[in-house]
Enzyme design. Structure first.
Site, PDB file in Angstrom:
ATOM      1  N   THR A 123     -12.551   7.258   3.910  1.00 62.33           N
ATOM      2  CA  THR A 123     -11.526   8.231   4.300  1.00 62.33           C
ATOM      3  C   THR A 123     -11.611   9.534   3.509  1.00 62.33           C
ATOM      4  O   THR A 123     -12.110   9.555   2.376  1.00 62.33           O
ATOM      5  CB  THR A 123     -10.131   7.569   4.088  1.00 62.33           C
ATOM      6  OG1 THR A 123      -9.122   8.559   4.181  1.00 62.33           O
ATOM      7  CG2 THR A 123     -10.010   6.925   2.713  1.00 62.33           C
ATOM      8  N   ASP A 124     -11.068  10.585   4.092  1.00 60.66           N
ATOM      9  CA  ASP A 124     -10.946  11.871   3.378  1.00 60.66           C
ATOM     10  C   ASP A 124      -9.913  11.766   2.244  1.00 60.66           C
ATOM     11  O   ASP A 124      -9.881  12.615   1.352  1.00 60.66           O
ATOM     12  CB  ASP A 124     -10.551  12.998   4.346  1.00 60.66           C
ATOM     13  CG  ASP A 124      -9.302  12.715   5.181  1.00 60.66           C
ATOM     14  OD1 ASP A 124      -8.647  11.673   4.971  1.00 60.66           O
ATOM     15  OD2 ASP A 124      -8.976  13.553   6.048  1.00 60.66           O
ATOM     16  N   GLU A 125      -9.060  10.721   2.282  1.00 59.35           N
ATOM     17  CA  GLU A 125      -7.961  10.645   1.319  1.00 59.35           C
ATOM     18  C   GLU A 125      -8.447  10.443  -0.111  1.00 59.35           C
ATOM     19  O   GLU A 125      -7.718  10.696  -1.061  1.00 59.35           O
ATOM     20  CB  GLU A 125      -6.969   9.550   1.735  1.00 59.35           C
ATOM     21  CG  GLU A 125      -6.491   9.781   3.155  1.00 59.35           C
ATOM     22  CD  GLU A 125      -5.295   8.950   3.591  1.00 59.35           C
ATOM     23  OE1 GLU A 125      -4.544   8.471   2.732  1.00 59.35           O
ATOM     24  OE2 GLU A 125      -5.123   8.806   4.812  1.00 59.35           O
ATOM     25  N   TYR A 147      -3.644   3.151  -1.694  1.00 58.53           N
ATOM     26  CA  TYR A 147      -4.657   3.026  -0.631  1.00 58.53           C
ATOM     27  C   TYR A 147      -5.881   3.878  -0.965  1.00 58.53           C
ATOM     28  O   TYR A 147      -7.006   3.377  -1.014  1.00 58.53           O
ATOM     29  CB  TYR A 147      -4.059   3.447   0.721  1.00 58.53           C
ATOM     30  CG  TYR A 147      -5.111   3.735   1.783  1.00 58.53           C
ATOM     31  CD1 TYR A 147      -5.982   2.731   2.206  1.00 58.53           C
ATOM     32  CD2 TYR A 147      -5.254   5.008   2.352  1.00 58.53           C
ATOM     33  CE1 TYR A 147      -6.963   2.987   3.176  1.00 58.53           C
ATOM     34  CE2 TYR A 147      -6.219   5.268   3.317  1.00 58.53           C
ATOM     35  CZ  TYR A 147      -7.071   4.261   3.720  1.00 58.53           C
ATOM     36  OH  TYR A 147      -8.047   4.519   4.670  1.00 58.53           O
ATOM     37  N   LYS A 151      -9.743   2.710  -1.794  1.00 56.54           N
ATOM     38  CA  LYS A 151     -10.925   3.134  -1.027  1.00 56.54           C
ATOM     39  C   LYS A 151     -11.904   3.867  -1.931  1.00 56.54           C
ATOM     40  O   LYS A 151     -13.118   3.672  -1.843  1.00 56.54           O
ATOM     41  CB  LYS A 151     -10.510   4.043   0.139  1.00 56.54           C
ATOM     42  CG  LYS A 151      -9.749   3.366   1.252  1.00 56.54           C
ATOM     43  CD  LYS A 151     -10.537   2.293   1.986  1.00 56.54           C
ATOM     44  CE  LYS A 151     -11.693   2.837   2.795  1.00 56.54           C
ATOM     45  NZ  LYS A 151     -12.360   1.758   3.577  1.00 56.54           N
TER      46      LYS A 151
HETATM   47  P1  NAD Z   1      -6.981  -1.337  10.688  1.00 53.93           P
HETATM   48  O1  NAD Z   1      -5.932  -1.479   9.649  1.00 53.93           O
HETATM   49  O2  NAD Z   1      -6.592  -1.105  12.119  1.00 53.93           O
HETATM   50  O3  NAD Z   1      -7.896  -2.668  10.703  1.00 53.93           O
HETATM   51  C1  NAD Z   1      -8.422  -3.216   9.537  1.00 53.93           C
HETATM   52  C2  NAD Z   1      -9.085  -4.535   9.923  1.00 53.93           C
HETATM   53  O4  NAD Z   1      -9.640  -5.110   8.738  1.00 53.93           O
HETATM   54  C3  NAD Z   1      -8.131  -5.565  10.527  1.00 53.93           C
HETATM   55  O5  NAD Z   1      -8.724  -6.177  11.636  1.00 53.93           O
HETATM   56  C4  NAD Z   1      -7.937  -6.572   9.381  1.00 53.93           C
HETATM   57  O6  NAD Z   1      -7.657  -7.879   9.848  1.00 53.93           O
HETATM   58  C5  NAD Z   1      -9.284  -6.482   8.704  1.00 53.93           C
HETATM   59  N1  NAD Z   1      -9.232  -6.903   7.298  1.00 53.93           N
HETATM   60  C6  NAD Z   1      -8.333  -6.516   6.334  1.00 53.93           C
HETATM   61  N2  NAD Z   1      -8.620  -7.111   5.170  1.00 53.93           N
HETATM   62  C7  NAD Z   1      -9.734  -7.865   5.382  1.00 53.93           C
HETATM   63  C8  NAD Z   1     -10.520  -8.693   4.545  1.00 53.93           C
HETATM   64  N3  NAD Z   1     -10.209  -8.873   3.262  1.00 53.93           N
HETATM   65  N4  NAD Z   1     -11.589  -9.315   5.087  1.00 53.93           N
HETATM   66  C9  NAD Z   1     -11.896  -9.147   6.399  1.00 53.93           C
HETATM   67  N5  NAD Z   1     -11.185  -8.389   7.236  1.00 53.93           N
HETATM   68  C10 NAD Z   1     -10.118  -7.742   6.732  1.00 53.93           C
HETATM   69  O7  NAD Z   1      -7.987  -0.227  10.172  1.00 53.93           O
HETATM   70  P2  NAD Z   1      -8.612   1.054  10.899  1.00 53.93           P
HETATM   71  O8  NAD Z   1      -7.578   2.089  11.035  1.00 53.93           O
HETATM   72  O9  NAD Z   1      -9.391   0.619  12.084  1.00 53.93           O
HETATM   73  O10 NAD Z   1      -9.614   1.539   9.751  1.00 53.93           O
HETATM   74  C11 NAD Z   1     -10.938   1.051   9.664  1.00 53.93           C
HETATM   75  C12 NAD Z   1     -11.627   1.661   8.458  1.00 53.93           C
HETATM   76  O11 NAD Z   1     -11.620   3.081   8.562  1.00 53.93           O
HETATM   77  C13 NAD Z   1     -10.943   1.348   7.123  1.00 53.93           C
HETATM   78  O12 NAD Z   1     -11.937   1.132   6.162  1.00 53.93           O
HETATM   79  C14 NAD Z   1     -10.168   2.609   6.798  1.00 53.93           C
HETATM   80  O13 NAD Z   1     -10.003   2.774   5.407  1.00 53.93           O
HETATM   81  C15 NAD Z   1     -11.071   3.662   7.397  1.00 53.93           C
HETATM   82  N6  NAD Z   1     -10.392   4.896   7.814  1.00 53.93           N
HETATM   83  C16 NAD Z   1      -9.283   4.833   8.611  1.00 53.93           C
HETATM   84  C17 NAD Z   1      -8.701   6.011   9.061  1.00 53.93           C
HETATM   85  C18 NAD Z   1      -7.510   5.989   9.992  1.00 53.93           C
HETATM   86  O14 NAD Z   1      -6.993   7.053  10.338  1.00 53.93           O
HETATM   87  N7  NAD Z   1      -7.042   4.830  10.443  1.00 53.93           N
HETATM   88  C19 NAD Z   1      -9.231   7.251   8.692  1.00 53.93           C
HETATM   89  C20 NAD Z   1     -10.373   7.271   7.864  1.00 53.93           C
HETATM   90  C21 NAD Z   1     -10.944   6.087   7.446  1.00 53.93           C
HETATM   91  P1  TYD Z   2      -0.312   8.003   8.732  1.00 55.29           P
HETATM   92  O1  TYD Z   2      -0.550   7.792  10.192  1.00 55.29           O
HETATM   93  O2  TYD Z   2       0.367   6.933   7.955  1.00 55.29           O
HETATM   94  O3  TYD Z   2      -1.747   8.348   8.107  1.00 55.29           O
HETATM   95  P2  TYD Z   2      -2.107   8.914   6.618  1.00 55.29           P
HETATM   96  O4  TYD Z   2      -0.897   8.886   5.768  1.00 55.29           O
HETATM   97  O5  TYD Z   2      -3.135   7.934   6.170  1.00 55.29           O
HETATM   98  O6  TYD Z   2      -2.630  10.281   6.850  1.00 55.29           O
HETATM   99  O7  TYD Z   2       0.509   9.341   8.543  1.00 55.29           O
HETATM  100  C1  TYD Z   2       0.043  10.573   9.039  1.00 55.29           C
HETATM  101  C2  TYD Z   2       1.051  11.648   8.642  1.00 55.29           C
HETATM  102  O8  TYD Z   2       2.289  11.377   9.312  1.00 55.29           O
HETATM  103  C3  TYD Z   2       1.366  11.633   7.163  1.00 55.29           C
HETATM  104  O9  TYD Z   2       1.520  12.983   6.691  1.00 55.29           O
HETATM  105  C4  TYD Z   2       2.671  10.894   7.068  1.00 55.29           C
HETATM  106  C5  TYD Z   2       3.366  11.214   8.370  1.00 55.29           C
HETATM  107  N1  TYD Z   2       4.250  10.149   8.889  1.00 55.29           N
HETATM  108  C6  TYD Z   2       5.571  10.437   9.263  1.00 55.29           C
HETATM  109  O10 TYD Z   2       6.034  11.588   9.177  1.00 55.29           O
HETATM  110  N2  TYD Z   2       6.357   9.414   9.724  1.00 55.29           N
HETATM  111  C7  TYD Z   2       5.905   8.136   9.823  1.00 55.29           C
HETATM  112  O11 TYD Z   2       6.668   7.221  10.242  1.00 55.29           O
HETATM  113  C8  TYD Z   2       4.535   7.846   9.457  1.00 55.29           C
HETATM  114  C9  TYD Z   2       3.990   6.456   9.560  1.00 55.29           C
HETATM  115  C10 TYD Z   2       3.746   8.894   9.005  1.00 55.29           C
END
Ligand code: NAD
Ligand code: TYD
Length: 332
Positions: A123-125, A147, A151
């Protein structure tokens, strides 16, 4: 090619598996997923009978199960993680175990079984927040939430394995994903489903925080390019450059669903809430990738998908489901 996708029952992992099986007719995919609250086999209903797909329930931090699924694969794509910032504020330990120790366990298996490449989805975070700047691949890590710190720990373990053992690992840093099958705790699916249910949307603080966004398919295409053309040991940022404040994003979603600002409930801000993330992605562009879905178009498609697929998300918002899975954290 035989790919191991970890976390393939989650949002982006399941989208990636579907993308790969449909694009490469000879590829096989093994999905290793612990099935936490965020892992949902409904995400893969349309491909569960595909003979080129198989599912193994297990934890990436468990060396035994990892040693059973890793031998013989041509690549590992690590999508498995605890991913939600608000949950990490409550249950930081679970995030460290999966996102750091889980990644370490996979890296060890890459070494032991001489796997050609592992792609770490991150992630960019990890770069922290920036008011006006942009982060490049070499920018320092300054994570602010449990989080992003977890990461960052996993990503640094990838770097350490590369430097120490020449482990062939590629790290990707992506901006926020959105699209079909995203668990309705992240802002876009939460707001869309709340509005479909006639509820208000909880906007943190004044809604001024900013994020960049990427639609599912564009992210799948980026990881595909990195897997096939990326250089082992390299880091790649993934962004569309589409940046928007949370209030602007909320207004766009309200507009799509025919609602007005009365549906916004301004709520207490998230502790340590990062103001803004923004990336450059020259390396990815050099590999020939560019985004195909604008934010406006992606939001339209996403709203349509959640409207058409209440069967998928209704039960995930059920209080009993939430309670059952919260216990998995609190009982530890
Ligand atoms: P998600 O939370 O939807 O899914 C995560 C999956 O991982 C789930 O199926 C969960 O059961 C599985 N999991 C969790 N712990 C586990 C473990 N110990 N062993 C095996 N499986 C496990 O996640 P997502 O949003 O699809 O994100 C996928 C990846 O992308 C993550 O690594 C996340 O950090 C990264 N990412 C997400 C975002 C975003 O906006 N969602 C942005 C940038 C990067
Ligand atoms: P989120 O989807 O949780 O992703 P991330 O925090 O990893 O970027 O949140 C995206 C943005 O939306 C973040 O600035 C927090 C805000 N947010 C709300 O304002 N209300 C909410 O209920 C949630 C879940 C997020």
């Amino acid at each position: 090619m035989r790919l191991l996708v970890t976390g393939g029952a989650g949002f982006m992992g399941s989208n990636f598996i579907r993308f790969i099986l449909s694009k490469y007719k000879e590829y096989e995919v093994v999905n290793l997923d612990k099935l936490t609250y965020a892992g949902n086999l409904d995400n893969l209903k349309d491909i569960e009978d595909n003979p080129r797909y198989s599912f193994v329930k297990g934890d990436i931090a468990d060396p035994k199960i990892v040693s059973e699924v890793v031998p013989g694969v041509d690549a590992i794509l690590n999508y498995a993680a605890e991913t939600h910032v608000d949950r990490s504020i409550m249950w930081a330990r679970d995030f460290a175990v999966t996102d750091v120790i889980g990644t370490l366990t996979l890296l060890e298996a890459v070494n032991t079984y001489k796997i050609p490449v592992m792609v770490q989805i991150s992630t960019d975070e990890v770069f922290g927040s920036t008011e006006k700047g942009v982060f490049a691949e070499e920018s320092p890590f300054l994570p602010n939430s449990p989080y992003s710190a977890s990461k960052a720990g996993g990503d640094l373990m990838c770097r350490a394995f590369l430097k120490t053992y020449s482990t062939p690992v590629i790290v990707t840093h992506s901006v926020n994903f959105y699209g079909p099958y995203q668990y309705p705790e992240k802002v876009i699916p939460l707001f869309v489903t709340n509005l479909i249910e006639g509820k208000k949307v909880p906007l943190y603080g004044k809604g001024l925080n900013r994020r960049q966004w990427i639609y599912t398919e564009d992210h799948c295409r980026a990881v595909d390019v990195i897997l096939h053309k990326g250089v082992a040991g390299e880091v790649y940022n993934i962004t569309t450059g589409d940046e928007i404040s949370n209030i602007e994003l909320t207004k766009q979603i309200l507009g799509e669903l025919g609602k007005d600002k009365d549906s916004i409930e301004y709520v207490k801000d998230r502790p340590g809430h990062d103001f803004r993330y923004a990336l450059t992605n020259d390396r990815l562009q050099d590999l020939g990738w560019s985004p195909e879905t604008s934010f406006t178009e992606g939001v339209k498609k996403t709203v349509a998908w959640y409207r058409d697929n209440e069967w998928w998300w209704k039960k995930l918002k059920d209080a009993k489901y939430q309670e059952y899975y919260s216990k998995q954290y609190t009982e530890r």
